[in-house]
Write a protein that holds these residues in place. Structure first.
Motif, mmCIF file in Angstrom:
data_model
loop_
_atom_site.group_PDB
_atom_site.id
_atom_site.type_symbol
_atom_site.label_atom_id
_atom_site.label_comp_id
_atom_site.label_asym_id
_atom_site.label_seq_id
_atom_site.Cartn_x
_atom_site.Cartn_y
_atom_site.Cartn_z
ATOM 1 N N LEU B 49 -13.073 5.975 -1.089
ATOM 2 C CA LEU B 49 -12.654 5.252 -2.292
ATOM 3 C C LEU B 49 -11.729 6.128 -3.144
ATOM 4 O O LEU B 49 -10.720 5.661 -3.681
ATOM 5 N N LEU B 53 -7.993 5.055 -4.124
ATOM 6 C CA LEU B 53 -7.567 4.862 -5.503
ATOM 7 C C LEU B 53 -6.635 5.965 -5.996
ATOM 8 O O LEU B 53 -6.077 5.866 -7.076
ATOM 9 N N SER B 57 -2.356 3.128 -2.605
ATOM 10 C CA SER B 57 -1.415 2.049 -2.902
ATOM 11 C C SER B 57 -0.212 2.646 -3.612
ATOM 12 O O SER B 57 -0.278 3.778 -4.088
ATOM 13 N N ASN B 59 0.981 1.915 -6.394
ATOM 14 C CA ASN B 59 0.619 2.152 -7.782
ATOM 15 C C ASN B 59 -0.147 3.457 -7.974
ATOM 16 O O ASN B 59 0.187 4.287 -8.816
ATOM 17 N N LYS B 196 5.354 2.761 -10.468
ATOM 18 C CA LYS B 196 5.202 3.514 -11.709
ATOM 19 C C LYS B 196 5.770 4.922 -11.571
ATOM 20 O O LYS B 196 5.661 5.738 -12.473
#
Lengths: 342, 352
Positions: B49, B53, B57, B59, B196
């Motif tokens: 995880l 995170l 991705s 992002n 971003k």
């Protein structure tokens, strides 16, 4: 065996479809982003107790992250991780998250952002909430004014922002009502949670002759300093101070976030959410005064109870003639406060 | 009785730093796993995880690289200064000074062309960082004052200056007394490349290449190495060692200042005490772990950026953020210990 499974599945899917569209708590997950630690005995613990109450009342799935500094980048990282995991209600419980929550509310229109202690909102998915803790501070001022013998009351305070100034003035109004000769002396620490700065400020006030201390801080350091000096102390946030400084502790303005959190989350689930800021006090059961110790005379205790009832009934105003707007932007001291505003 | 002595290996594998880092990282993961198991968490689930995170991705990958940018830039600065065998512990202060310089220029000058204005602001950040290390550099070359102490002390001065500015002259009237300067205008925000990912990362790539060239291929780099090696050699080669040390320090400080400027223009958008969350100190770790190699700093800095994001998001599944801190710290520890054994070997004393 296998058939009964299938039947069960069909029944479940029909039920699910029947419920589709209606409000369902399982479609929502609430994440809490905290400035401090969830067992700090203060500000953040009060919020976390509110979160636990929310879970008990609604059964919603929640999660929380501690120690997120009031700066944009950290909050974004944490909040986006929650959103990616399907959380759609985000609570931010410190003033500094104000702008980043506003920014993210625009980027994530399907997520509801609820910000504690700020003043910003938009017209769809971002609002602020707070409790009128100054009402309880006023009541604690009645106790403090009656207890001081040196007529000097020390106030260890975080930052000169309206929220803190409002609390100081309400407290000072309470002091004045029972003891017009006493002054409230303010020392700023420039931190919400800083045990060392808080201790230093508390000791400075004690050395200057204060015999009752109170605080707008997140740790119990002021109480521990008062305990060591044999002074009295009015805590803040929770009743935890009673254990931290049993002899000094008199009472504390305390938070009770649970009912408000339940109300806001239910509003989101039932599609009744509006972005009108939530700002209630004793009448909405969001703030209260912790049980007052026997250091305080029974006359004063009676006065506190009477005033509390008048505040709940709306028949007594702590700041006469001030609108909510005046209170939210308060940037002056009442006349029995000694201190600087910058 | 067997006695052991340490002897330096004659042949050191060029890739030893890389291998030692990799091994250190694996050891750190194992330590992290044990702690997770003690806490009844599944290490595999947690790490996957964390992975998803932090880099799983576009992002999250861009968040990680944005986070890595100040670490890398400050780390490169430390590596340049280390070419003359000096240590810069003051990157944290230089980062703040870079941000302060940006705001100082921003509020006093306005350029209508925002691209050139951003350029001017970034140059100011570099100069700000160089200015911050000026006194340690002067005292070092004139009086030989230990730069580890002076650069460390300037951190406290600059952070004190920041606190003064955001509580005093620069306090944003619109912030209702919250201690932060006003936001800079959107016209000077560093644009994003995609997702971003800020242009700050591109600056970071350019400066990695620049630092690599400066250290390894330029005449100045060669002279710096000589100057840092031996005073006699430098004199023999006609190299002014003090001058090289002076300029190496200013350039290194400038890199860290640029880190602060990029962070302000791409992430925080205002001066506050939150400009840096210890980037200047983590950068020392990044530089040390890679043996002061710019390309290595770039890679490890990126990994640390991802670890830092991973550390923040790990809490969202109920694991303490300190686990990520422990992994970071044990990576450093593991890598340094293993690197030691790549460079030295244990020998029985009686082997002669």
């Amino acid at each position: 065996m296998r058939r009964s499974w299938a039947v069960g599945l069909i029944i479940i899917s029909i039920l699910t479809m029947a419920c589709g569209g209606a409000a369902d708590v399982d479609d929502y997950k609430a994440a809490f982003v905290y400035l401090g630690s969830a067992n700090d005995g203060g500000w953040t613990q009060a919020h976390d107790e509110g979160r636990q109450y929310l879970v008990e009342e609604t059964g919603i799935e929640t999660a929380f992250t501690e120690d997120v500094p009031p700066d944009a980048t950290e909050f974004r990282t944490v909040a986006e991780a929650y959103i990616e995991q399907g959380y759609n209600i985000i609570f931010g419980t410190t003033f500094g998250y104000l702008d980043i929550m506003e920014e993210m509310a625009l980027e994530y229109p399907d997520v509801t952002f609820l910000h504690c202690s700020g003043y910003k909102s938009n017209d769809s998915n971002y609002t602020n909430y707070f409790g009128k803790i100054y009402e309880a501070r006023y009541l604690s001022g009645l106790a403090a004014g009656s207890l001081t013998e040196s007529n000097k009351i020390g106030y260890v305070a975080a930052f000169p922002i309206p929220e803190v100034i409002r609390g100081i003035n309400a407290f000072a109004n309470g002091v004045k009502e029972v003891n017009p000769n006493a002054t409230v002396e303010v020392v700023w620490t420039n931190t919400w949670f800083g045990p060392e700065e808080e201790t230093q400020a508390a000791n400075a006030l004690l050395e200057a002759g204060a015999d009752v201390l109170t605080q707008h801080q997140d740790s119990a350091s002021t109480g521990i300093a008062a305990e060591a000096a044999g002074a009295k102390w009015i805590g803040y946030h929770t009743g935890y101070g009673k254990e931290a400084a049993p002899n000094a502790f008199v009472t504390a303005p305390v938070w009770n976030w649970g009912p408000l959190y339940t109300e806001m989350v239910n509003a989101v689930i039932n599609d009744e959410f509006t972005t009108t800021p939530y700002w209630t006090g004793m009448s909405g059961n969001v703030v209260d005064l912790f049980e007052v110790s026997d250091d305080v005379s029974s006359d004063i205790k009676t006065l506190i109870e009477d005033r509390k009832q008048e505040i709940i009934d709306g028949t007594f105003e702590i700041f006469e003639g001030s609108s909510d707007g005046d209170l939210l932007g308060m940037s002056y001291f009442v006349d029995n406060v000694v201190g600087t505003l910058d | 009785m067997n006695k052991y002595i340490l002897t330096k290996r004659q042949v050191v594998n060029e890739l030893s730093t890389f291998y030692s880092f990799l091994l250190g990282f694996l050891i750190a993961l194992m330590i992290g796993s044990i702690i997770l198991l003690i806490q009844d968490k599944n290490p595999f689930d947690t790490f996957s995880l964390m992975f998803k995170l932090s880099i799983g991705s576009v992002n999250s990958l861009s968040s990680s690289l944005n986070k890595a940018t100040p670490l890398i830039l400050a780390g490169l600065g430390i590596a340049i200064i280390n070419t003359v065998k000096l240590w810069n512990i003051g990157a944290e202060g230089q980062i703040f000074m870079g941000a302060i310089a940006v705001n100082l220029i921003y509020i006093n000058f306005q350029l209508t062309n925002s691209t050139s204005f951003i350029f001017v602001l970034l140059v100011s950040a570099f100069i700000g960082g160089a200015f911050c290390i000026l006194i340690p550099a002067i005292t070092k070359v004139l009086f030989g004052v230990n730069e580890i102490i002076t650069t460390l002390l300037t951190n406290y001065i600059v952070i004190g200056l920041t606190i003064y500015l955001v509580n005093g002259p620069w306090k944003d009237p619109g912030s209702l007394n919250f201690p932060a300067a006003a936001y800079v205008g959107k016209e000077v925000y560093l644009p994003t490349i995609f997702g971003k990912l800020s242009y700050g990362f591109l600056i970071c790539i350019l400066f990695t290449v620049f630092a690599h060239y400066l250290k390894n291929s330029s005449v100045f780099g060669y002279e710096m190495r000589i100057a840092g090696g031996s005073e006699m050699t430098a004199i023999y080669a006609g190299i002014n060692a003090k001058q090289k040390a002076f300029f190496a320090m200013l350039i290194g400080g400038g890199f860290a200042g640029l880190a602060g400027g990029v962070e302000l223009l791409s992430q925080t958008h205002r001066v506050s005490t939150g400009i840096s969350q210890g980037f200047g100190y983590t950068a020392i770790i990044v530089a040390a772990i890679t043996g002061m190699r710019p390309i290595g700093i770039f890679l490890v800095g990126s990994l640390f950026g991802a670890l830092s994001i991973g550390g923040s998001v790990i809490q969202t599944i109920g694991v303490s953020t300190y686990i990520a801190d422990i992994i970071q710290a044990s990576t450093l520890f593991g890598a340094l210990v293993i690197q030691f054994f790549f460079n030295y070997k244990l020998k029985r004393a009686d082997d002669g």
